[in-house]
Write a protein that holds these residues in place. Structure first.
Motif, mmCIF file in Angstrom:
data_model
loop_
_atom_site.group_PDB
_atom_site.id
_atom_site.type_symbol
_atom_site.label_atom_id
_atom_site.label_comp_id
_atom_site.label_asym_id
_atom_site.label_seq_id
_atom_site.Cartn_x
_atom_site.Cartn_y
_atom_site.Cartn_z
ATOM 1 N N ALA A 93 58.104 26.311 29.486
ATOM 2 C CA ALA A 93 57.505 26.115 30.797
ATOM 3 C C ALA A 93 56.036 25.751 30.676
ATOM 4 O O ALA A 93 55.526 24.879 31.380
ATOM 5 C CB ALA A 93 57.663 27.375 31.646
ATOM 6 N N LEU A 94 55.345 26.411 29.763
ATOM 7 C CA LEU A 94 53.929 26.129 29.555
ATOM 8 C C LEU A 94 53.720 24.738 28.970
ATOM 9 O O LEU A 94 52.798 24.019 29.334
ATOM 10 C CB LEU A 94 53.311 27.186 28.629
ATOM 11 C CG LEU A 94 53.249 28.607 29.183
ATOM 12 C CD1 LEU A 94 52.766 29.569 28.105
ATOM 13 C CD2 LEU A 94 52.342 28.690 30.396
ATOM 14 N N LYS A 229 42.978 38.452 32.784
ATOM 15 C CA LYS A 229 41.876 37.607 32.317
ATOM 16 C C LYS A 229 42.398 36.362 31.612
ATOM 17 O O LYS A 229 41.852 35.263 31.781
ATOM 18 C CB LYS A 229 40.969 38.405 31.379
ATOM 19 C CG LYS A 229 40.088 39.433 32.087
ATOM 20 C CD LYS A 229 39.177 40.142 31.103
ATOM 21 C CE LYS A 229 38.262 41.138 31.819
ATOM 22 N NZ LYS A 229 37.371 41.853 30.877
ATOM 23 N N VAL A 230 43.443 36.525 30.811
ATOM 24 C CA VAL A 230 44.008 35.375 30.109
ATOM 25 C C VAL A 230 44.541 34.350 31.113
ATOM 26 O O VAL A 230 44.246 33.155 31.021
ATOM 27 C CB VAL A 230 45.138 35.822 29.156
ATOM 28 C CG1 VAL A 230 45.887 34.609 28.610
ATOM 29 C CG2 VAL A 230 44.564 36.636 28.001
ATOM 30 N N PHE A 235 43.693 30.049 31.221
ATOM 31 C CA PHE A 235 45.049 29.544 31.418
ATOM 32 C C PHE A 235 45.296 28.263 30.632
ATOM 33 O O PHE A 235 46.382 28.042 30.103
ATOM 34 C CB PHE A 235 45.317 29.313 32.912
ATOM 35 C CG PHE A 235 46.762 29.053 33.225
ATOM 36 C CD1 PHE A 235 47.715 30.031 33.050
ATOM 37 C CD2 PHE A 235 47.182 27.803 33.695
ATOM 38 C CE1 PHE A 235 49.061 29.800 33.331
ATOM 39 C CE2 PHE A 235 48.516 27.568 33.980
ATOM 40 C CZ PHE A 235 49.451 28.568 33.797
ATOM 41 N N ASP A 236 44.279 27.408 30.536
ATOM 42 C CA ASP A 236 44.448 26.160 29.795
ATOM 43 C C ASP A 236 44.732 26.443 28.322
ATOM 44 O O ASP A 236 45.644 25.860 27.728
ATOM 45 C CB ASP A 236 43.186 25.306 29.936
ATOM 46 C CG ASP A 236 43.372 23.928 29.315
ATOM 47 O OD1 ASP A 236 44.348 23.238 29.666
ATOM 48 O OD2 ASP A 236 42.542 23.543 28.456
ATOM 49 N N GLU A 237 43.948 27.359 27.730
ATOM 50 C CA GLU A 237 44.203 27.739 26.339
ATOM 51 C C GLU A 237 45.566 28.402 26.192
ATOM 52 O O GLU A 237 46.277 28.206 25.194
ATOM 53 C CB GLU A 237 43.111 28.692 25.832
ATOM 54 C CG GLU A 237 41.740 28.049 25.692
ATOM 55 C CD GLU A 237 40.897 28.211 26.950
ATOM 56 O OE1 GLU A 237 41.501 28.443 28.041
ATOM 57 O OE2 GLU A 237 39.671 28.120 26.863
ATOM 58 N N ASN A 241 48.703 27.317 23.865
ATOM 59 C CA ASN A 241 48.954 28.262 22.770
ATOM 60 C C ASN A 241 47.773 28.384 21.811
ATOM 61 O O ASN A 241 47.958 28.600 20.609
ATOM 62 C CB ASN A 241 50.213 27.847 22.011
ATOM 63 C CG ASN A 241 50.984 29.050 21.485
ATOM 64 O OD1 ASN A 241 50.885 30.143 22.019
ATOM 65 N ND2 ASN A 241 51.750 28.840 20.428
ATOM 66 N N HIS A 242 46.554 28.262 22.345
ATOM 67 C CA HIS A 242 45.349 28.394 21.530
ATOM 68 C C HIS A 242 44.906 29.856 21.510
ATOM 69 O O HIS A 242 43.917 30.239 22.155
ATOM 70 C CB HIS A 242 44.236 27.493 22.080
ATOM 71 C CG HIS A 242 44.507 26.043 21.910
ATOM 72 N ND1 HIS A 242 43.807 25.054 22.584
ATOM 73 C CD2 HIS A 242 45.420 25.382 21.131
ATOM 74 C CE1 HIS A 242 44.272 23.868 22.233
ATOM 75 N NE2 HIS A 242 45.244 24.044 21.352
#
Length: 499
Positions: A93-94, A229-230, A235-237, A241-242
């Motif tokens: 999904a990501l 917070k994540v 959210f972009d990272e 998957n960074h």
């Protein structure tokens, strides 16, 4: 002074009564929700844990011994596989944000499937995703206007449970096609109520909001705050998957980062699809809690399926021991007093459990009596169209039970009838109110609609206007937009796509 002493005694007595009732009510609430198979397991566990609770003499029933075949390895394997499936679904999904959501995998509480995979048929009719949400609507105190908006929002959800239409667009649709002037603020208010429904994440407008709604349901903790917070700040990272960047930004160790990542992987990117799959797959072996019999003359009777449930009683040896201890209170040693407290605790627990079982039986009995009273015609002919509009509140009013109790009774329980075995929720359906104020069963309308489409000329299929007119002739005067909505809920495409 005497008056003050009386007041203190009364106060103490009230406190004890409240505590006793609360414990019994909580136990009753737990037991009434269990289907018969789980109830038998609970009784077995209770008899093993409490030596003061036993089956009446003369019964063959024996609780299992302390030794049981350990399911640990299997449970661990299932849990690991479940987590891996959820992680795989979330990963995809990501990675595919912005793609057609029909291509995304669906987490089904045990495996990842494609969104269009057909679900297996169990027994009876399985409630649709829409029906399951509408059942929760029936438990809210809404105005007629709020209920209309809520129903429209639910009808606007995608199959995965997300709302991808903007509130401005929905406001325009209601104004243009339904002649209902609704502000985005009103829509936002009702949407917040919808987002409190189960499963968590329903009604989210984006994947990010879907994950946040699930995080908010968790108990406040350091982990929950880090998860927020994540999803909010990184959210972009997260989508790429960074995790090195995330750990650095949050000042986490590698071990802490791995633990946080593991918790985030438990979130479900498609709560609606998971709910739909769970309904179809979670009940492979169905043992009915109610056995309903319909005689040829139309008489409907039923019995509770008690399986191999034993007749429970308080152990006579514990009762005698408690009586002996209480008789010799004045000459007790400290050790005997401790024994008295232990014995009394076990006897009280056994009595409470027996009473809770009795109350459960009574609650299930009067609930089914009320259901048969309202749906008597269905039990006579087995025709789905015979099901009249009935919500949880109707049964609560007939029985005098709380709405929450009716909800617990109707969850995860099945009724065996002459016409098949059905989940109890099958007998509940909402109503459609016509312009003249007549209440019609939405289920009956859908049955009639499906029959019309099944019998149409496939070379010249009926459009929604034609279906509206034919339904009116059958006694269902509903609007064209309602025809379109019910057709979509049945998974039937528009006329030009049915050729």
């Amino acid at each position: 002074m005497a008056q003050r002493q009386v007041q203190e005694q009364t106060q103490t007595q009230q406190q004890r009564q409240t505590q006793s009732v609360t414990q019994l009510q909580l136990l009753h609430a737990q037991l009434v929700e269990l289907p018969i198979t789980q109830l038998l397991e609970r009784i077995d566990t209770e008899m093993n844990d409490n030596p003061a609770l036993e089956a009446e003499s003369g019964e063959d029933y024996q609780p299992s011994s302390d030794y049981q075949e350990s399911p640990t390895d299997t449970d661990d394997y299932e849990a690991q596989r479940d987590q891996e499936d959820r992680q795989s679904a979330l990963d995809e999904a990501l990675q595919n944000i912005g793609r057609d959501d029909e291509e995304l995998p669906v987490y089904s509480g045990g495996q990842v499937t494609s969104g269009d995979e057909s679900e297996p048929i169990t027994y009876g009719s399985i409630p649709s995703f829409y029906d399951l949400l509408m059942q929760q609507v029936g438990e809210l105190s809404l105005t007629e206007r709020q209920r209309y908006i809520m129903e429209y929002l639910i009808g606007s959800l995608d199959d995965d449970g997300l709302l991808r239409k903007s509130l401005d667009s929905i406001s325009d649709e209601l104004a243009v096609y339904h002649n209902v002037d609704v502000t985005t603020a009103e829509l936002e208010e009702v949407l917040r109520m919808l987002q409190d429904f189960d499963p968590a994440g329903i009604g989210a407008r984006t994947l990010q909001e879907c994950l946040l709604l699930q995080i908010q349901r968790r108990e406040p903790s350091r982990v929950q705050e880090l998860m927020r917070k994540v999803v909010i700040n990184h959210f972009d990272e997260f989508t790429k998957n960074h995790w090195d960047r995330i750990r650095h930004a949050l000042d986490l160790t590698d071990l802490q980062g791995e633990a946080l990542q593991k918790e985030l992987r438990k979130l479900n990117p498609k709560p609606g699809a998971a709910l739909g799959e769970a309904v179809g797959r979670s009940f492979h072996q169905i043992i009915p809690d109610f056995i309903i019999d319909t005689q040829d003359d139309g008489t409907v009777t039923f019995t509770l399926n008690n399986g191999e449930m034993p007749q429970l009683q308080v152990s006579q040896s514990f009762a005698d021991l408690l009586k002996d201890y209480q008789t010799n209170k004045e000459h007790m040693s400290r050790q005997m007093k401790e024994a008295l407290l232990y014995t009394k605790k076990k006897v009280d627990a056994a009595q409470n459990f027996i009473e809770a079982i009795r109350q459960r039986r009574h609650t299930l009995t009067i609930t089914m009596q009320a259901i048969i009273r309202l749906q008597h015609r269905f039990f006579e002919d087995g025709d789905e169209a015979s099901l009249r509009p009935m919500i949880l509140k109707d049964i609560a009013e007939l029985t005098g039970l709380d709405l929450s109790t009716i909800s617990r009774v109707s969850n995860s329980k099945y009724a065996q009838t002459r016409w098949g075995t059905f989940p109890l929720r099958y007998f509940f359906s909402d109503s459609y109110t016509t312009e003249t104020g007549e209440e019609l069963s939405t289920r009956a309308i859908k049955v009639a609609l499906r029959d019309l489409i099944d019998s149409e000329d496939k070379k010249a299929p009926l459009n929604d206007d034609a279906l509206k007119n034919l339904l009116a002739e059958k006694g269902f005067p509903i609007a064209r937009r309602t025809v379109a909505k019910y057709r979509e809920q049945l998974g039937i495409p528009i006329a030009r796509l049915r050729k």
